[in-house]
Motif scaffolding. Structure first.
Motif, PDB file in Angstrom:
ATOM      1  N   LYS A   9       0.831  -1.204   0.000  1.00 46.84           N
ATOM      2  CA  LYS A   9       0.000   0.000   0.000  1.00 46.84           C
ATOM      3  C   LYS A   9       0.869   1.259   0.000  1.00 46.84           C
ATOM      4  CE  LYS A   9      -3.826   2.167   2.427  1.00 46.84           C
ATOM      5  NZ  LYS A   9      -4.752   2.063   3.554  1.00 46.84           N
ATOM      6  N   GLU A  10       1.952   1.240   0.772  1.00 47.11           N
ATOM      7  CA  GLU A  10       2.864   2.384   0.809  1.00 47.11           C
ATOM      8  C   GLU A  10       3.616   2.533  -0.507  1.00 47.11           C
ATOM      9  OE1 GLU A  10       3.793   2.145   5.557  1.00 47.11           O
ATOM     10  OE2 GLU A  10       4.844   0.810   4.193  1.00 47.11           O
ATOM     11  N   ILE A  11       4.001   1.411  -1.097  1.00 43.68           N
ATOM     12  CA  ILE A  11       4.686   1.438  -2.389  1.00 43.68           C
ATOM     13  C   ILE A  11       3.771   2.046  -3.446  1.00 43.68           C
ATOM     14  CG2 ILE A  11       5.640  -0.009  -4.234  1.00 43.68           C
ATOM     15  CD1 ILE A  11       6.683  -1.871  -1.995  1.00 43.68           C
ATOM     16  N   ALA A  12       2.493   1.679  -3.411  1.00 46.79           N
ATOM     17  CA  ALA A  12       1.530   2.223  -4.370  1.00 46.79           C
ATOM     18  C   ALA A  12       1.438   3.738  -4.243  1.00 46.79           C
ATOM     19  CB  ALA A  12       0.155   1.587  -4.146  1.00 46.79           C
ATOM     20  N   ILE A  13       1.438   4.238  -3.016  1.00 44.78           N
ATOM     21  CA  ILE A  13       1.348   5.687  -2.796  1.00 44.78           C
ATOM     22  C   ILE A  13       2.625   6.379  -3.265  1.00 44.78           C
ATOM     23  CG2 ILE A  13       1.236   7.466  -1.008  1.00 44.78           C
ATOM     24  CD1 ILE A  13      -0.605   5.458   0.551  1.00 44.78           C
ATOM     25  N   ILE A  14       3.778   5.810  -2.915  1.00 44.18           N
ATOM     26  CA  ILE A  14       5.061   6.424  -3.273  1.00 44.18           C
ATOM     27  C   ILE A  14       5.250   6.483  -4.786  1.00 44.18           C
ATOM     28  CG2 ILE A  14       7.575   6.070  -3.200  1.00 44.18           C
ATOM     29  CD1 ILE A  14       7.097   4.972  -0.311  1.00 44.18           C
ATOM     30  N   LEU A  15       4.931   5.382  -5.466  1.00 40.74           N
ATOM     31  CA  LEU A  15       5.169   5.301  -6.904  1.00 40.74           C
ATOM     32  C   LEU A  15       3.991   5.798  -7.744  1.00 40.74           C
ATOM     33  CD1 LEU A  15       6.929   1.811  -7.156  1.00 40.74           C
ATOM     34  CD2 LEU A  15       7.981   4.085  -7.030  1.00 40.74           C
ATOM     35  N   GLY A  16       2.834   5.981  -7.120  1.00 40.27           N
ATOM     36  CA  GLY A  16       1.659   6.404  -7.870  1.00 40.27           C
ATOM     37  C   GLY A  16       1.117   5.298  -8.753  1.00 40.27           C
ATOM     38  N   LYS A  17       1.294   4.063  -8.319  1.00 43.31           N
ATOM     39  CA  LYS A  17       0.822   2.899  -9.077  1.00 43.31           C
ATOM     40  C   LYS A  17      -0.335   2.252  -8.327  1.00 43.31           C
ATOM     41  CE  LYS A  17       4.166   3.024 -12.128  1.00 43.31           C
ATOM     42  NZ  LYS A  17       3.948   3.245 -13.531  1.00 43.31           N
ATOM     43  N   SER A  18      -0.951   1.256  -8.931  1.00 42.92           N
ATOM     44  CA  SER A  18      -2.054   0.558  -8.278  1.00 42.92           C
ATOM     45  C   SER A  18      -1.525  -0.394  -7.206  1.00 42.92           C
ATOM     46  CB  SER A  18      -2.851  -0.249  -9.311  1.00 42.92           C
ATOM     47  OG  SER A  18      -2.075  -1.348  -9.765  1.00 42.92           O
ATOM     48  N   TYR A  19      -2.414  -0.783  -6.310  1.00 35.51           N
ATOM     49  CA  TYR A  19      -2.066  -1.738  -5.255  1.00 35.51           C
ATOM     50  C   TYR A  19      -1.636  -3.075  -5.874  1.00 35.51           C
ATOM     51  CZ  TYR A  19      -2.502  -4.813  -1.234  1.00 35.51           C
ATOM     52  OH  TYR A  19      -2.249  -5.735  -0.260  1.00 35.51           O
ATOM     53  N   THR A  20      -2.349  -3.497  -6.912  1.00 35.02           N
ATOM     54  CA  THR A  20      -2.023  -4.764  -7.580  1.00 35.02           C
ATOM     55  C   THR A  20      -0.621  -4.716  -8.174  1.00 35.02           C
ATOM     56  OG1 THR A  20      -4.354  -5.077  -8.108  1.00 35.02           O
ATOM     57  CG2 THR A  20      -2.767  -6.400  -9.349  1.00 35.02           C
ATOM     58  N   HIS A  21      -0.282  -3.628  -8.835  1.00 35.92           N
ATOM     59  CA  HIS A  21       1.059  -3.473  -9.401  1.00 35.92           C
ATOM     60  C   HIS A  21       2.111  -3.503  -8.291  1.00 35.92           C
ATOM     61  CE1 HIS A  21       4.243  -2.171 -12.102  1.00 35.92           C
ATOM     62  NE2 HIS A  21       4.588  -1.291 -11.169  1.00 35.92           N
ATOM     63  N   SER A  22       1.804  -2.881  -7.171  1.00 39.44           N
ATOM     64  CA  SER A  22       2.741  -2.850  -6.050  1.00 39.44           C
ATOM     65  C   SER A  22       2.951  -4.240  -5.461  1.00 39.44           C
ATOM     66  CB  SER A  22       2.239  -1.893  -4.972  1.00 39.44           C
ATOM     67  OG  SER A  22       2.161  -0.592  -5.483  1.00 39.44           O
ATOM     68  N   CYS A  23       1.904  -5.035  -5.393  1.00 46.10           N
ATOM     69  CA  CYS A  23       2.045  -6.421  -4.915  1.00 46.10           C
ATOM     70  C   CYS A  23       2.932  -7.224  -5.858  1.00 46.10           C
ATOM     71  CB  CYS A  23       0.677  -7.092  -4.788  1.00 46.10           C
ATOM     72  SG  CYS A  23      -0.316  -6.465  -3.422  1.00 46.10           S
ATOM     73  N   GLN A  24       2.767  -7.027  -7.162  1.00 47.81           N
ATOM     74  CA  GLN A  24       3.619  -7.705  -8.140  1.00 47.81           C
ATOM     75  C   GLN A  24       5.070  -7.262  -7.993  1.00 47.81           C
ATOM     76  OE1 GLN A  24       1.691  -6.578 -11.770  1.00 47.81           O
ATOM     77  NE2 GLN A  24       0.262  -8.312 -11.722  1.00 47.81           N
ATOM     78  N   LEU A  25       5.284  -5.988  -7.734  1.00 50.18           N
ATOM     79  CA  LEU A  25       6.629  -5.462  -7.537  1.00 50.18           C
ATOM     80  C   LEU A  25       7.270  -6.069  -6.294  1.00 50.18           C
ATOM     81  CD1 LEU A  25       8.907  -3.575  -8.386  1.00 50.18           C
ATOM     82  CD2 LEU A  25       7.751  -1.748  -7.124  1.00 50.18           C
ATOM     83  N   VAL A  26       6.506  -6.206  -5.226  1.00 49.57           N
ATOM     84  CA  VAL A  26       7.024  -6.830  -3.997  1.00 49.57           C
ATOM     85  C   VAL A  26       7.457  -8.267  -4.281  1.00 49.57           C
ATOM     86  CG1 VAL A  26       6.384  -7.674  -1.696  1.00 49.57           C
ATOM     87  CG2 VAL A  26       5.805  -5.347  -2.375  1.00 49.57           C
ATOM     88  N   ARG A  27       6.657  -9.009  -5.036  1.00 48.22           N
ATOM     89  CA  ARG A  27       7.032 -10.393  -5.393  1.00 48.22           C
ATOM     90  C   ARG A  27       8.305 -10.409  -6.238  1.00 48.22           C
ATOM     91  NH1 ARG A  27       1.380 -11.043  -5.529  1.00 48.22           N
ATOM     92  NH2 ARG A  27       1.227 -10.555  -7.728  1.00 48.22           N
ATOM     93  N   THR A  28       8.430  -9.464  -7.150  1.00 41.93           N
ATOM     94  CA  THR A  28       9.630  -9.375  -7.990  1.00 41.93           C
ATOM     95  C   THR A  28      10.866  -9.084  -7.144  1.00 41.93           C
ATOM     96  OG1 THR A  28       8.298  -8.571  -9.843  1.00 41.93           O
ATOM     97  CG2 THR A  28      10.668  -8.173  -9.954  1.00 41.93           C
ATOM     98  N   ILE A  29      10.737  -8.162  -6.196  1.00 42.16           N
ATOM     99  CA  ILE A  29      11.853  -7.817  -5.309  1.00 42.16           C
ATOM    100  C   ILE A  29      12.225  -9.019  -4.441  1.00 42.16           C
ATOM    101  CG2 ILE A  29      12.563  -6.371  -3.357  1.00 42.16           C
ATOM    102  CD1 ILE A  29      10.813  -4.129  -4.616  1.00 42.16           C
ATOM    103  N   LYS A  30      11.226  -9.721  -3.923  1.00 42.49           N
ATOM    104  CA  LYS A  30      11.499 -10.911  -3.111  1.00 42.49           C
ATOM    105  C   LYS A  30      12.239 -11.970  -3.927  1.00 42.49           C
ATOM    106  CE  LYS A  30       7.888 -10.549   0.358  1.00 42.49           C
ATOM    107  NZ  LYS A  30       6.765 -11.237   1.003  1.00 42.49           N
ATOM    108  N   ASP A  31      11.827 -12.167  -5.171  1.00 43.62           N
ATOM    109  CA  ASP A  31      12.515 -13.128  -6.046  1.00 43.62           C
ATOM    110  C   ASP A  31      13.954 -12.701  -6.303  1.00 43.62           C
ATOM    111  OD1 ASP A  31      10.254 -14.703  -6.219  1.00 43.62           O
ATOM    112  OD2 ASP A  31       9.637 -13.917  -8.180  1.00 43.62           O
ATOM    113  N   ALA A  32      14.153 -11.415  -6.540  1.00 48.20           N
ATOM    114  CA  ALA A  32      15.489 -10.904  -6.849  1.00 48.20           C
ATOM    115  C   ALA A  32      16.445 -11.061  -5.666  1.00 48.20           C
ATOM    116  CB  ALA A  32      15.405  -9.433  -7.268  1.00 48.20           C
ATOM    117  N   TYR A  33      15.935 -10.888  -4.457  1.00 50.48           N
ATOM    118  CA  TYR A  33      16.779 -10.971  -3.259  1.00 50.48           C
ATOM    119  C   TYR A  33      16.703 -12.324  -2.557  1.00 50.48           C
ATOM    120  CZ  TYR A  33      17.788  -5.985  -3.510  1.00 50.48           C
ATOM    121  OH  TYR A  33      18.223  -4.751  -3.907  1.00 50.48           O
ATOM    122  N   GLY A  34      15.917 -13.252  -3.094  1.00 50.31           N
ATOM    123  CA  GLY A  34      15.806 -14.581  -2.485  1.00 50.31           C
ATOM    124  C   GLY A  34      15.104 -14.567  -1.129  1.00 50.31           C
ATOM    125  N   ILE A  35      14.114 -13.709  -0.988  1.00 49.17           N
ATOM    126  CA  ILE A  35      13.378 -13.567   0.267  1.00 49.17           C
ATOM    127  C   ILE A  35      12.187 -14.516   0.257  1.00 49.17           C
ATOM    128  CG2 ILE A  35      12.032 -11.959   1.686  1.00 49.17           C
ATOM    129  CD1 ILE A  35      13.696  -9.693   0.421  1.00 49.17           C
TER     130      ILE A  35
END
Length: 73
Positions: A9-35
């Motif tokens: 939700k905070e990522i969506a506000i910071i980037l001006g993107k949708s909540y769904t896009h922000s959730c996808q971004l979080v998954r991408t970041i987790k994959d990139a860092y092996g989280i």
């Protein structure tokens, strides 16, 4: 006390993107860092991945709510 995790939700506000896009971004970041899926991402990890200034984002997340500003504890 400071928060060190950032949520979609905070990522969506910071980037001006949708909540769904922000959730996808979080998954991408987790994959990139092996989280693992159960762990949150840190503000630092988000900023490194997105190439954003850590101090600015950290202060934005940790600022007191508008209703509490200017009041003494």
């Amino acid at each position: 006390m400071y928060r060190y995790c950032i949520y979609p939700k905070e990522i969506a506000i910071i980037l001006g993107k949708s909540y769904t896009h922000s959730c996808q971004l979080v998954r991408t970041i987790k994959d990139a860092y092996g989280i693992t899926s159960k762990r949150s991402i840190s503000i630092k990890e988000f900023c490194e991945y997105m190439d954003l200034p850590h101090d600015d984002i950290f202060n934005m997340i940790n600022q007191p709510p508008m209703s509490l500003r200017g009041k003494s504890a």
